[in-house]
Design a protein around this motif. Structure first.
Motif, PDB file in Angstrom:
ATOM      1  N   VAL A  71      49.614  36.983  29.432  1.00 17.49           N
ATOM      2  CA  VAL A  71      49.126  37.121  30.094  1.00 17.49           C
ATOM      3  C   VAL A  71      48.904  35.220  30.271  1.00 17.49           C
ATOM      4  O   VAL A  71      47.854  34.714  31.478  1.00 17.49           O
ATOM      5  CB  VAL A  71      47.869  37.379  30.137  1.00 17.49           C
ATOM      6  CG1 VAL A  71      46.638  37.627  30.882  1.00 17.49           C
ATOM      7  CG2 VAL A  71      47.984  38.852  29.769  1.00 17.49           C
ATOM      8  N   ALA A  74      43.873  33.142  30.393  1.00 14.67           N
ATOM      9  CA  ALA A  74      42.902  34.151  30.720  1.00 14.67           C
ATOM     10  C   ALA A  74      42.137  34.881  30.399  1.00 14.67           C
ATOM     11  O   ALA A  74      43.102  36.319  30.474  1.00 14.67           O
ATOM     12  CB  ALA A  74      43.432  34.150  32.543  1.00 14.67           C
ATOM     13  N   GLU A  75      41.383  35.322  29.318  1.00 18.05           N
ATOM     14  CA  GLU A  75      41.056  36.609  28.257  1.00 18.05           C
ATOM     15  C   GLU A  75      39.773  36.900  29.282  1.00 18.05           C
ATOM     16  O   GLU A  75      40.467  38.582  29.409  1.00 18.05           O
ATOM     17  CB  GLU A  75      39.780  35.536  26.780  1.00 18.05           C
ATOM     18  CG  GLU A  75      40.907  34.880  26.031  1.00 18.05           C
ATOM     19  CD  GLU A  75      41.154  33.277  26.698  1.00 18.05           C
ATOM     20  OE1 GLU A  75      40.503  33.273  27.704  1.00 18.05           O
ATOM     21  OE2 GLU A  75      41.965  32.694  26.262  1.00 18.05           O
ATOM     22  N   GLN A  76      39.610  36.768  29.805  1.00 17.29           N
ATOM     23  CA  GLN A  76      38.403  37.815  30.874  1.00 17.29           C
ATOM     24  C   GLN A  76      39.771  38.531  32.213  1.00 17.29           C
ATOM     25  O   GLN A  76      39.338  39.543  32.249  1.00 17.29           O
ATOM     26  CB  GLN A  76      37.545  37.172  31.856  1.00 17.29           C
ATOM     27  CG  GLN A  76      36.786  36.121  31.090  1.00 17.29           C
ATOM     28  CD  GLN A  76      35.905  35.126  32.650  1.00 17.29           C
ATOM     29  OE1 GLN A  76      35.076  34.907  33.216  1.00 17.29           O
ATOM     30  NE2 GLN A  76      35.949  33.608  31.434  1.00 17.29           N
ATOM     31  N   ASN A  77      40.514  37.934  32.868  1.00 22.56           N
ATOM     32  CA  ASN A  77      41.773  38.606  33.405  1.00 22.56           C
ATOM     33  C   ASN A  77      42.324  39.435  31.864  1.00 22.56           C
ATOM     34  O   ASN A  77      42.206  41.021  32.526  1.00 22.56           O
ATOM     35  CB  ASN A  77      42.574  37.587  33.774  1.00 22.56           C
ATOM     36  CG  ASN A  77      43.664  37.617  35.374  1.00 22.56           C
ATOM     37  OD1 ASN A  77      43.584  38.854  35.315  1.00 22.56           O
ATOM     38  ND2 ASN A  77      44.818  37.480  34.924  1.00 22.56           N
ATOM     39  N   CYS A  80      40.456  42.580  31.831  1.00 26.41           N
ATOM     40  CA  CYS A  80      40.526  43.310  32.579  1.00 26.41           C
ATOM     41  C   CYS A  80      42.508  43.882  33.147  1.00 26.41           C
ATOM     42  O   CYS A  80      41.976  44.969  33.592  1.00 26.41           O
ATOM     43  CB  CYS A  80      39.821  42.927  34.085  1.00 26.41           C
ATOM     44  SG  CYS A  80      37.754  42.751  33.575  1.00 26.41           S
ATOM     45  N   GLN A 108      33.378  41.990  30.385  1.00 22.77           N
ATOM     46  CA  GLN A 108      34.179  42.607  31.086  1.00 22.77           C
ATOM     47  C   GLN A 108      34.523  43.833  30.667  1.00 22.77           C
ATOM     48  O   GLN A 108      34.831  44.320  30.610  1.00 22.77           O
ATOM     49  CB  GLN A 108      36.274  41.332  30.814  1.00 22.77           C
ATOM     50  CG  GLN A 108      35.583  40.311  32.304  1.00 22.77           C
ATOM     51  CD  GLN A 108      35.324  39.655  31.824  1.00 22.77           C
ATOM     52  OE1 GLN A 108      33.903  39.864  30.931  1.00 22.77           O
ATOM     53  NE2 GLN A 108      34.964  38.945  33.122  1.00 22.77           N
TER      54      GLN A 108
ATOM     55  N   SER B 121      30.179  44.523  38.227  1.00 21.28           N
ATOM     56  CA  SER B 121      30.013  42.844  37.953  1.00 21.28           C
ATOM     57  C   SER B 121      30.955  42.109  38.897  1.00 21.28           C
ATOM     58  O   SER B 121      32.635  42.526  38.726  1.00 21.28           O
ATOM     59  CB  SER B 121      30.118  42.550  36.573  1.00 21.28           C
ATOM     60  OG  SER B 121      30.280  41.516  36.131  1.00 21.28           O
ATOM     61  N   GLN B 124      36.003  41.089  38.856  1.00 25.03           N
ATOM     62  CA  GLN B 124      36.796  41.661  37.477  1.00 25.03           C
ATOM     63  C   GLN B 124      38.043  43.156  38.545  1.00 25.03           C
ATOM     64  O   GLN B 124      39.169  43.037  37.751  1.00 25.03           O
ATOM     65  CB  GLN B 124      36.150  42.534  36.878  1.00 25.03           C
ATOM     66  CG  GLN B 124      34.856  41.589  35.371  1.00 25.03           C
ATOM     67  CD  GLN B 124      34.050  42.525  34.826  1.00 25.03           C
ATOM     68  OE1 GLN B 124      34.736  43.383  34.524  1.00 25.03           O
ATOM     69  NE2 GLN B 124      33.141  41.740  34.630  1.00 25.03           N
ATOM     70  N   SER B 127      42.170  41.900  38.672  1.00 20.52           N
ATOM     71  CA  SER B 127      42.647  41.938  37.124  1.00 20.52           C
ATOM     72  C   SER B 127      42.647  43.472  36.822  1.00 20.52           C
ATOM     73  O   SER B 127      44.362  43.726  36.573  1.00 20.52           O
ATOM     74  CB  SER B 127      41.941  41.720  36.198  1.00 20.52           C
ATOM     75  OG  SER B 127      40.949  39.845  36.884  1.00 20.52           O
ATOM     76  N   VAL B 128      41.948  44.481  37.334  1.00 20.06           N
ATOM     77  CA  VAL B 128      41.916  46.005  36.965  1.00 20.06           C
ATOM     78  C   VAL B 128      42.974  46.059  37.675  1.00 20.06           C
ATOM     79  O   VAL B 128      43.911  46.897  37.268  1.00 20.06           O
ATOM     80  CB  VAL B 128      40.343  47.010  37.384  1.00 20.06           C
ATOM     81  CG1 VAL B 128      41.073  48.186  37.365  1.00 20.06           C
ATOM     82  CG2 VAL B 128      39.470  45.931  36.413  1.00 20.06           C
ATOM     83  N   GLN B 158      37.701  34.864  38.097  1.00 20.42           N
ATOM     84  CA  GLN B 158      38.964  35.763  37.365  1.00 20.42           C
ATOM     85  C   GLN B 158      39.970  36.281  38.893  1.00 20.42           C
ATOM     86  O   GLN B 158      40.730  36.800  38.465  1.00 20.42           O
ATOM     87  CB  GLN B 158      37.836  36.990  36.812  1.00 20.42           C
ATOM     88  CG  GLN B 158      38.622  37.033  35.835  1.00 20.42           C
ATOM     89  CD  GLN B 158      37.670  38.368  35.456  1.00 20.42           C
ATOM     90  OE1 GLN B 158      36.969  38.784  35.080  1.00 20.42           O
ATOM     91  NE2 GLN B 158      38.611  40.083  35.003  1.00 20.42           N
ATOM     92  N   GLU B 161      42.406  33.632  38.571  1.00 17.72           N
ATOM     93  CA  GLU B 161      43.498  34.671  37.599  1.00 17.72           C
ATOM     94  C   GLU B 161      44.332  35.720  37.979  1.00 17.72           C
ATOM     95  O   GLU B 161      45.292  35.878  36.961  1.00 17.72           O
ATOM     96  CB  GLU B 161      42.468  34.747  36.212  1.00 17.72           C
ATOM     97  CG  GLU B 161      41.689  33.408  35.472  1.00 17.72           C
ATOM     98  CD  GLU B 161      40.872  33.456  34.111  1.00 17.72           C
ATOM     99  OE1 GLU B 161      39.608  33.028  33.869  1.00 17.72           O
ATOM    100  OE2 GLU B 161      40.804  35.419  34.094  1.00 17.72           O
ATOM    101  N   ALA B 162      43.789  36.574  38.639  1.00 18.84           N
ATOM    102  CA  ALA B 162      44.660  37.734  38.671  1.00 18.84           C
ATOM    103  C   ALA B 162      45.570  37.110  39.296  1.00 18.84           C
ATOM    104  O   ALA B 162      46.624  37.920  39.800  1.00 18.84           O
ATOM    105  CB  ALA B 162      43.429  38.680  39.391  1.00 18.84           C
ATOM    106  N   PHE B 165      48.460  35.640  38.187  1.00 19.97           N
ATOM    107  CA  PHE B 165      49.258  36.606  37.341  1.00 19.97           C
ATOM    108  C   PHE B 165      49.977  37.970  38.227  1.00 19.97           C
ATOM    109  O   PHE B 165      51.156  37.471  38.584  1.00 19.97           O
ATOM    110  CB  PHE B 165      48.333  37.567  36.719  1.00 19.97           C
ATOM    111  CG  PHE B 165      48.616  39.084  35.752  1.00 19.97           C
ATOM    112  CD1 PHE B 165      49.212  38.704  34.353  1.00 19.97           C
ATOM    113  CD2 PHE B 165      49.014  40.213  36.661  1.00 19.97           C
ATOM    114  CE1 PHE B 165      49.518  39.457  33.428  1.00 19.97           C
ATOM    115  CE2 PHE B 165      49.203  40.871  35.605  1.00 19.97           C
ATOM    116  CZ  PHE B 165      49.772  41.024  33.707  1.00 19.97           C
ATOM    117  N   TYR B 169      53.928  38.283  38.242  1.00 23.23           N
ATOM    118  CA  TYR B 169      54.571  39.545  37.911  1.00 23.23           C
ATOM    119  C   TYR B 169      55.431  39.452  39.040  1.00 23.23           C
ATOM    120  O   TYR B 169      55.456  41.053  39.229  1.00 23.23           O
ATOM    121  CB  TYR B 169      53.831  40.230  36.757  1.00 23.23           C
ATOM    122  CG  TYR B 169      53.540  39.569  35.551  1.00 23.23           C
ATOM    123  CD1 TYR B 169      55.532  39.932  34.747  1.00 23.23           C
ATOM    124  CD2 TYR B 169      52.389  38.798  34.822  1.00 23.23           C
ATOM    125  CE1 TYR B 169      55.002  39.774  33.383  1.00 23.23           C
ATOM    126  CE2 TYR B 169      52.701  38.754  34.075  1.00 23.23           C
ATOM    127  CZ  TYR B 169      53.890  38.745  32.998  1.00 23.23           C
ATOM    128  OH  TYR B 169      53.470  38.120  31.046  1.00 23.23           O
TER     129      TYR B 169
END
Lengths: 334, 300
Positions: A71, A74-77, A80, A108, B121, B124, B127-128, B158, B161-162, B165, B169
């Motif tokens: 990942v 990006a720990e929060q990412n 989730c 998270q 929140s 998030q 990312s999910v 975040q 960040e997502a 990602f 990918y």
């Protein structure tokens, strides 16, 4: 180490040379546990935040590259993403340093993972002050307090390599979120490959009834060393390995309080909200007895060597012995 | 009939129903958000009644598409869409935010069957959705994953960040939708904390970006088709919308972000939408079966 009488989870006596124990890393137990799982079940996937080697998930990555997800930082990412993977039926294990897993991605963990009650498995590496030279930022010492306060979460702090390996495997079978804490440096091996591990069941690792030393993680070894020294003075300490902080084995803890009449808790964690807090909560609600806490007293860690730090922060076997003396004095004064 | 693929005309009518539901349930609860639910009602309706393969009578259908509202506070539109789509009886909408109801203020998986992952929140959800898209790809599933975000929410780190990602990918089974209504609790998004140029940001993160009028149903369907046809990268639809859309006195006013209409305001809003609070509440109360309620024209 003595026998296994009267325990719900009997522990076959493992030959432990307390003076010169075999040393092994718990993080390697995590890595090998993941490989055990990878072989057993196809739904286990592993995520990591740029710490493949230091969390030992490289062992899984090499064997099961298709089920390994890098990942990045990006720990929060990552927390989730693991939740999203779990929503598609995977059993995701994520690995990063416990300082980040428990604090940086706490929201998270709380909202997305725990509130949804998804089977995300959080691997917190480099737990406790025994991380050593990296210092305060990387020494996770609030994990137990944070994780056990969140509904649906379970919290496990294994004591050595074997217990970490078995706990890792056991956590995959739990259809809820949970957190496993392990360390960086080699620590004494005090259980064996055949020692029974049951999530939520504490193990009595030494019998005695003058007082009970209740410990988790590397402090189980320190507790055994302390019990040995107390024994030389004619004091028989029961040592209880509470590897599962939540759900707590309240029966075993209440029994220790009732049968020993005094308790010392020992953990590599802040004094507020950790093992000591959990035990105190359980004891005052069942059979109140004097308790002394061996823990880090509300301060940040610092750089140093593992042993030096544990001594400097007052969480070595001699500190446990001193706490035992204090608690026995209080017991006698009642 | 998992993928309804309703016509543009039928979708317009259903979106009107959804807006009426939103006002009626907010009027009953006297708590909840008005602005965002109304701005996302059109693309939301297009998602649930045309684009997505969902099966409310079999929630664990392995062939289903996955949807996730990262903006959990728009539950009035989420629940209205779910009720209209047959996840639960429309009558349940009147239990919104009530202690014994199953419709929490923010989406809760264990209270409301059909919600895949709880949210509330901000920042998030994408990312999910990344995890859902990756897990689906690992399984070789053909499903698509949809994630609705807010524009104010783009201020959360975040999200990016997502975004990184998903592009890394190459999650082309993932479609993000931003309700770009340019308002957030404290005021105009560009005044509170500017996010422009938003399309360039997403492009720089290697996403396929589609900009559309978020109230033009035909345009929204085209945008979904374009996202579906995009391979090798995820897509994001920037749906340009108006907060409070459909209620004259709420439109484009940030003060309606997080408050419900009082009874008189709800009455006026529903009058503008061609019904009354009593009539529409009665329609909701009467629909006690979990299935798609017929439209006025579409059903005949």
């Amino acid at each position: 180490m003595s026998g296994t009488t009267k325990t719900a989870a009997p522990v076959p006596p493992a030959p432990v040379n307390l003076a010169k124990p075999e040393m092994k890393r718990t993080r390697e137990g995590f890595g090998h546990g993941l490989v055990d799982l990878g072989e057993r079940r196809k739904d286990v996937v592993v995520l990591v935040g740029d710490l493949t080697g230091s969390t030992n998930v490289n062992l899984f990555a090499e064997r099961f590259p298709d089920r390994f997800v890098e990942v990045g930082i990006a720990e929060q990412n990552m927390m989730c993403i693991a939740a999203g993977l779990a929503a598609t039926g995977k059993i995701p294990f994520l690995a990063t340093y416990g300082a980040f897993a428990s604090c940086r991605s706490a929201d998270q963990m709380r909202v997305t993972v725990a509130y949804t009650d998804l089977p995300v498995k959080i691997g917190g590496a480099h737990g406790g002050i025994s991380v050593g030279p990296d210092g305060a930022t990387h020494q996770a010492m609030e994990e137990i307090a944070i994780v056990r306060s969140i509904p649906n979460m379970k919290m496990v702090v294994p004591c050595d390599y074997w217990e970490t390996r078995k706990a890792t495997v056991a956590l995959a079978d739990d259809p809820h979120p949970n957190y496993i804490r392990f360390g960086r440096e080699p620590v004494p091996v005090v259980t064996g490959p055949d020692t029974l591990f049951t999530l939520g069941k504490a193990n009595v690792v030494r019998e005695g009834s003058d007082l009970a030393i209740i410990a988790c993680g590397v402090m189980v070894y320190e507790a055994l060393v302390a019990a040995e020294e107390l024994s030389d003075r004619g004091i028989q300490a029961r040592v209880l390995n509470v590897h599962t902080l939540k759900p707590l084995d309240r029966d075993q803890v209440a029994r220790a309080a009732r049968e020993c009449g005094a308790i010392v808790t020992a953990e590599e964690h802040q004094i507020h909200g950790g093992l000591g807090g959990a035990i105190a909560e359980a004891v005052v609600q069942s059979y109140p007895v004097p308790i002394e806490f061996v823990a880090v007293h509300d301060r940040f860690g610092r750089s140093g060597k593992q042993d030096e730090l544990m001594a400097a922060f007052g969480i070595k076997a001699p500190d446990v012995v001193r706490a035992a003396e204090r608690v026995l004095a209080r017991k006698r004064a009642r | 009939m998992p993928r309804l693929q309703m016509t543009v005309e039928a979708l317009r009518e259903r979106a009107l129903f959804v807006r009426r539901d939103i006002i009626a349930l907010l009027a009953k609860a006297q708590s909840g958000h008005s602005g965002g639910p109304l701005s996302s009602a059109d693309f939301g309706t297009a998602l649930f009644f045309h684009e997505m393969n969902v099966n409310p009578s079999r929630l664990d259908d392995p062939g289903r598409d996955l949807w996730h509202f990262s903006i959990g506070h728009v539950t009035p539109v989420i629940y209205s869409l779910m009720g209209e789509r047959g996840y639960f009886p429309l009558a349940d909408l009147l239990g919104f935010r009530q202690l014994n109801g199953h419709l929490q203020g923010h989406p809760s998986k264990h209270d409301t069957p059909g919600i895949e992952v709880s949210s509330g929140s901000l920042g998030q959800g994408l990312s999910v959705a990344c995890g859902m898209a990756l897990g689906s790809r690992m399984d070789g599933a053909s499903r698509r994953v949809y994630c609705v975000m807010g524009d104010g929410e783009q201020q959360e780190g975040q999200i990016w960040e997502a975004a990184m990602f998903a592009a890394h990918y190459k999650l082309d089974n993932l479609c993000g939708i931003v309700d770009y209504n340019r308002k957030q609790i404290d005021g105009d998004v560009e005044t509170v904390m500017g996010i422009a140029p938003l399309a360039s940001k997403w492009r720089a993160f290697n996403w396929h970006v589609i900009e559309v009028n978020g109230h033009d149903i035909a345009g929204i369907l085209q945008a979904f088709d374009e996202a579906r046809a995009t391979s090798g990268r995820p897509s994001v639809i920037l749906a340009h919308t108006v907060m409070g859309r459909g209620v004259s006195f709420m439109e484009d006013d940030y003060k309606w972000h997080g408050v419900p209409p009082n009874r008189d305001q709800a009455e006026q809003a529903l009058k503008e939408m061609g019904t009354s609070l009593a009539d529409w509440t009665a329609r909701l109360e009467s629909w006690t079966r979990p299935e798609v309620a017929p439209g006025l024209r579409a059903a005949s």
